[in-house]
Structures are given as C-alpha cells and as structure tokens.
Design a protein around this motif. Sequence first.
Motif, PDB file in Angstrom:
ATOM      1  N   GLU A 213       0.839  -1.192   0.000  1.00  0.00           N
ATOM      2  CA  GLU A 213       0.000   0.000   0.000  1.00  0.00           C
ATOM      3  C   GLU A 213       0.874   1.242   0.000  1.00  0.00           C
ATOM      4  OE1 GLU A 213      -3.381   2.020   2.829  1.00  0.00           O
ATOM      5  OE2 GLU A 213      -3.465  -0.150   2.485  1.00  0.00           O
ATOM      6  N   ARG A 214       0.543   2.171  -0.889  1.00  0.00           N
ATOM      7  CA  ARG A 214       1.271   3.430  -0.971  1.00  0.00           C
ATOM      8  C   ARG A 214       0.263   4.548  -1.198  1.00  0.00           C
ATOM      9  NH1 ARG A 214       5.048   3.858  -5.956  1.00  0.00           N
ATOM     10  NH2 ARG A 214       6.187   2.190  -4.886  1.00  0.00           N
ATOM     11  N   GLY A 215       0.175   5.447  -0.237  1.00  0.00           N
ATOM     12  CA  GLY A 215      -0.760   6.555  -0.369  1.00  0.00           C
ATOM     13  C   GLY A 215      -2.207   6.121  -0.479  1.00  0.00           C
ATOM     14  N   GLY A 216      -2.557   5.027   0.203  1.00  0.00           N
ATOM     15  CA  GLY A 216      -3.922   4.538   0.159  1.00  0.00           C
ATOM     16  C   GLY A 216      -4.235   3.665  -1.039  1.00  0.00           C
ATOM     17  N   LEU A 217      -3.256   3.442  -1.932  1.00  0.00           N
ATOM     18  CA  LEU A 217      -3.455   2.623  -3.114  1.00  0.00           C
ATOM     19  C   LEU A 217      -2.582   1.376  -3.042  1.00  0.00           C
ATOM     20  CD1 LEU A 217      -3.354   5.422  -5.849  1.00  0.00           C
ATOM     21  CD2 LEU A 217      -5.390   4.377  -4.842  1.00  0.00           C
ATOM     22  N   HIS A 218      -3.052   0.304  -3.628  1.00  0.00           N
ATOM     23  CA  HIS A 218      -2.262  -0.916  -3.707  1.00  0.00           C
ATOM     24  C   HIS A 218      -1.371  -0.849  -4.946  1.00  0.00           C
ATOM     25  CE1 HIS A 218      -3.871  -3.210  -0.347  1.00  0.00           C
ATOM     26  NE2 HIS A 218      -5.069  -2.736  -0.664  1.00  0.00           N
ATOM     27  N   VAL A 219      -0.075  -1.007  -4.744  1.00  0.00           N
ATOM     28  CA  VAL A 219       0.897  -0.920  -5.822  1.00  0.00           C
ATOM     29  C   VAL A 219       1.559  -2.275  -6.016  1.00  0.00           C
ATOM     30  CG1 VAL A 219       3.018   0.194  -6.616  1.00  0.00           C
ATOM     31  CG2 VAL A 219       1.326   1.514  -5.331  1.00  0.00           C
ATOM     32  N   ASN A 220       1.571  -2.762  -7.250  1.00  0.00           N
ATOM     33  CA  ASN A 220       2.243  -4.011  -7.566  1.00  0.00           C
ATOM     34  C   ASN A 220       3.707  -3.756  -7.863  1.00  0.00           C
ATOM     35  OD1 ASN A 220      -0.215  -5.463  -7.438  1.00  0.00           O
ATOM     36  ND2 ASN A 220      -0.678  -4.904  -9.550  1.00  0.00           N
ATOM     37  N   TYR A 221       4.564  -4.639  -7.407  1.00  0.00           N
ATOM     38  CA  TYR A 221       5.985  -4.493  -7.708  1.00  0.00           C
ATOM     39  C   TYR A 221       6.638  -5.862  -7.858  1.00  0.00           C
ATOM     40  CZ  TYR A 221       7.058  -5.590  -2.792  1.00  0.00           C
ATOM     41  OH  TYR A 221       7.167  -6.218  -1.578  1.00  0.00           O
ATOM     42  N   LEU A 222       7.749  -5.854  -8.537  1.00  0.00           N
ATOM     43  CA  LEU A 222       8.540  -7.057  -8.771  1.00  0.00           C
ATOM     44  C   LEU A 222       9.774  -6.987  -7.892  1.00  0.00           C
ATOM     45  CD1 LEU A 222       9.283  -9.591 -10.530  1.00  0.00           C
ATOM     46  CD2 LEU A 222      10.459  -7.995 -12.049  1.00  0.00           C
ATOM     47  N   ASN A 223       9.992  -8.006  -7.088  1.00  0.00           N
ATOM     48  CA  ASN A 223      11.155  -8.072  -6.211  1.00  0.00           C
ATOM     49  C   ASN A 223      12.304  -8.731  -6.972  1.00  0.00           C
ATOM     50  OD1 ASN A 223      13.057  -8.490  -4.218  1.00  0.00           O
ATOM     51  ND2 ASN A 223      11.577  -9.138  -2.690  1.00  0.00           N
ATOM     52  N   LEU A 224      13.295  -7.926  -7.358  1.00  0.00           N
ATOM     53  CA  LEU A 224      14.448  -8.432  -8.103  1.00  0.00           C
ATOM     54  C   LEU A 224      15.595  -8.652  -7.117  1.00  0.00           C
ATOM     55  CD1 LEU A 224      15.738  -9.091 -10.843  1.00  0.00           C
ATOM     56  CD2 LEU A 224      16.330  -6.674 -11.062  1.00  0.00           C
ATOM     57  N   GLY A 225      15.694  -9.865  -6.587  1.00  0.00           N
ATOM     58  CA  GLY A 225      16.725 -10.171  -5.599  1.00  0.00           C
ATOM     59  C   GLY A 225      18.111 -10.214  -6.224  1.00  0.00           C
ATOM     60  N   LEU A 226      19.053  -9.483  -5.631  1.00  0.00           N
ATOM     61  CA  LEU A 226      20.406  -9.391  -6.189  1.00  0.00           C
ATOM     62  C   LEU A 226      21.469  -9.964  -5.261  1.00  0.00           C
ATOM     63  CD1 LEU A 226      20.057  -5.773  -7.601  1.00  0.00           C
ATOM     64  CD2 LEU A 226      19.917  -7.914  -8.880  1.00  0.00           C
ATOM     65  N   GLY A 227      21.223  -9.917  -3.963  1.00  0.00           N
ATOM     66  CA  GLY A 227      22.162 -10.490  -3.009  1.00  0.00           C
ATOM     67  C   GLY A 227      23.213  -9.520  -2.508  1.00  0.00           C
ATOM     68  N   LYS A 228      23.774  -9.864  -1.366  1.00  0.00           N
ATOM     69  CA  LYS A 228      24.775  -9.013  -0.716  1.00  0.00           C
ATOM     70  C   LYS A 228      26.036  -8.868  -1.565  1.00  0.00           C
ATOM     71  CE  LYS A 228      27.449  -8.671   3.574  1.00  0.00           C
ATOM     72  NZ  LYS A 228      27.678  -9.287   4.910  1.00  0.00           N
ATOM     73  N   ARG A 229      26.440  -9.926  -2.214  1.00  0.00           N
ATOM     74  CA  ARG A 229      27.669  -9.873  -3.012  1.00  0.00           C
ATOM     75  C   ARG A 229      27.560  -8.842  -4.125  1.00  0.00           C
ATOM     76  NH1 ARG A 229      30.594 -15.107  -5.936  1.00  0.00           N
ATOM     77  NH2 ARG A 229      32.330 -13.939  -6.863  1.00  0.00           N
ATOM     78  N   TRP A 230      26.394  -8.813  -4.816  1.00  0.00           N
ATOM     79  CA  TRP A 230      26.238  -7.838  -5.896  1.00  0.00           C
ATOM     80  C   TRP A 230      26.236  -6.420  -5.340  1.00  0.00           C
ATOM     81  CZ3 TRP A 230      23.098  -3.845  -7.297  1.00  0.00           C
ATOM     82  CH2 TRP A 230      23.282  -3.353  -8.581  1.00  0.00           C
ATOM     83  N   PHE A 231      25.500  -6.180  -4.263  1.00  0.00           N
ATOM     84  CA  PHE A 231      25.465  -4.833  -3.682  1.00  0.00           C
ATOM     85  C   PHE A 231      26.848  -4.405  -3.208  1.00  0.00           C
ATOM     86  CE2 PHE A 231      20.900  -4.891  -3.825  1.00  0.00           C
ATOM     87  CZ  PHE A 231      20.544  -3.557  -3.789  1.00  0.00           C
ATOM     88  N   SER A 232      27.633  -5.333  -2.672  1.00  0.00           N
ATOM     89  CA  SER A 232      28.980  -4.999  -2.208  1.00  0.00           C
ATOM     90  C   SER A 232      29.870  -4.552  -3.348  1.00  0.00           C
ATOM     91  CB  SER A 232      29.610  -6.210  -1.510  1.00  0.00           C
ATOM     92  OG  SER A 232      28.868  -6.572  -0.364  1.00  0.00           O
ATOM     93  N   SER A 233      29.646  -5.103  -4.543  1.00  0.00           N
ATOM     94  CA  SER A 233      30.473  -4.748  -5.692  1.00  0.00           C
ATOM     95  C   SER A 233      29.922  -3.563  -6.470  1.00  0.00           C
ATOM     96  CB  SER A 233      30.581  -5.950  -6.640  1.00  0.00           C
ATOM     97  OG  SER A 233      29.317  -6.299  -7.176  1.00  0.00           O
ATOM     98  N   ALA A 234      28.622  -3.303  -6.340  1.00  0.00           N
ATOM     99  CA  ALA A 234      27.992  -2.289  -7.187  1.00  0.00           C
ATOM    100  C   ALA A 234      27.717  -0.961  -6.479  1.00  0.00           C
ATOM    101  CB  ALA A 234      26.680  -2.837  -7.739  1.00  0.00           C
ATOM    102  N   LEU A 235      27.356  -1.006  -5.191  1.00  0.00           N
ATOM    103  CA  LEU A 235      27.030   0.222  -4.462  1.00  0.00           C
ATOM    104  C   LEU A 235      28.320   0.958  -4.101  1.00  0.00           C
ATOM    105  CD1 LEU A 235      24.723   1.911  -3.171  1.00  0.00           C
ATOM    106  CD2 LEU A 235      25.129   0.624  -1.065  1.00  0.00           C
TER     107      LEU A 235
END
Length: 267
Positions: A213-235
Amino acid sequence: MTTDSQETAYHVTSAAGFRGMLDGFCFHLTDTRCTADSGEFLLAYNMLLEFTGAKAPEWPPIGLTYKEPGVEQLERAFMMSFTKHLTHDFQWQMYADHGKGFALEFNAEQLSKLFDRGEHPYDEPVRYLEDLVYERQEQEELIEEFIMECGINEGDAESVSDFRSNYPQHMGRLLDLSSRFKGGYYKAEHESRLVQWIFPEEVEEEGVIHSKERGGLHVNYLNLGLGKRWFSSALTRVVVGHRYPYNLDVISDYLRSRGLGVPVEQA
C-alpha cells in the motif's frame, strides 16, 4: 553537489525504499500501471496508431493498460528509474520524500551485468536499461523510423494490412520504444529506466509479483533479488537528502551492519 561522471548511476528513493532495498539486497521494480503517469508507457503505441490511422484495439495493446474485456493482455512491464546526474531538485522532491530520502550511487558497469541475455517471444531482452526520450519531435522521428523498418508506406493500405498481420513480430521494437518515451511533465535530465517484462505464464508463478500500500493505493511491484555480493560490488556511495532529519553516522552504522562500507555524504 554536482556529479558529471558517466561511470555511475543513481537511484533516488525514500527512506522506506532505501531500507527495503538494503534490508533485502534487492531492487523493487514498480508495475508501470501503478506509476505517477502510467499513460506515458502508451505514448509510443498511441503515436503508432496516429501515424498509421489504425484504431485501438485494432492491434492488441502491449500490456501497459488495465485489462479490458475481450482484449488480450500480452505482457506487463515493471520499471525502476536511474539518473546519471544529481542536479535536479525535481528528483529529490518527487522520488525522495521532498529531500528526506536517499540517492544510491551504483557502478554503471555492475548495473549492466543485471540484464538477462535470454530472449522473450518478441526477440528483445527480457530486462534492459534504456535512456529516456523526452522531446516530442525525437519521439516522432523514432516512430517514423520504426514504421519505415516495418515496411509501412503512408496511404498504402496493403502495407498497413501486412504490418497488422505480422504485428507480433514487431512487438519487441515497440516494447523498447514504449520503455524509452516519457512525457515532458516529469522530465529529469539523463534519466534511464531498468525495465523487466513479465509474461502471463510467469505471473502465475508464486512470489513473482508482490503488492503493497502506498498513499492509500495498492501498488504491484517485482522483487528483483540481487544479493549481498552484488550490492557490495555495485554500491559505491550513499547521498543523503538535504532535509534528512538525523545524523549521517546513523546511516553509516546501518550500512556497516549490512556489510556495506561505502561513503555517506549530504546532498
């Protein structure tokens, strides 16, 4: 703060979005039908109809509108926005809770490794990053180029009929244009979209699509799991909005708790 490097890309988000991404080491791609201006994903489709004189839904929509009775829904698009420069107040106002949120800086090369190399039924990548096109004239030129590639001649009913018969073969190119076109009202220079196309059989799989729920509305989203290793190399850095109410040490401590020792700076 001004950044001119083309080696990085930023995702500007709220405090809740920031925590959601790093708590789960994932990206949340929003259903295009739930965005601030969902109609912009139909710009290319509507321009195609205008140029060829066709009537909707004479050709099936490309999965970007809500399902209508009797109209086949071919696919759905989920997207996430990035920008190459943090120079627009618009971004902080619209995407980062009026300056109380964050901008996550990513290595552009690492971002490019996210793209699927598989092909979907229309011979286009399932996931890709595209720079946006804002100007109407440039959009029209791209549509005209697309029409020429498809062999459509103005006033030639036979060529339009041939295109209509082979419409699915041209769908991939139209999907690409639909992802790139953006209305001028929400313009932010050098913005890109990470787009993921989802097809009907994939939607049926458990856990692919989530809702919140966002602002009173239901919002659909896709969870794209990347993992800690990817975030450690990319962020590479976290930029905190100018109206963020807490000490930056709080953010640094949180990042370290997630195994991410990246610099934290104020916008």
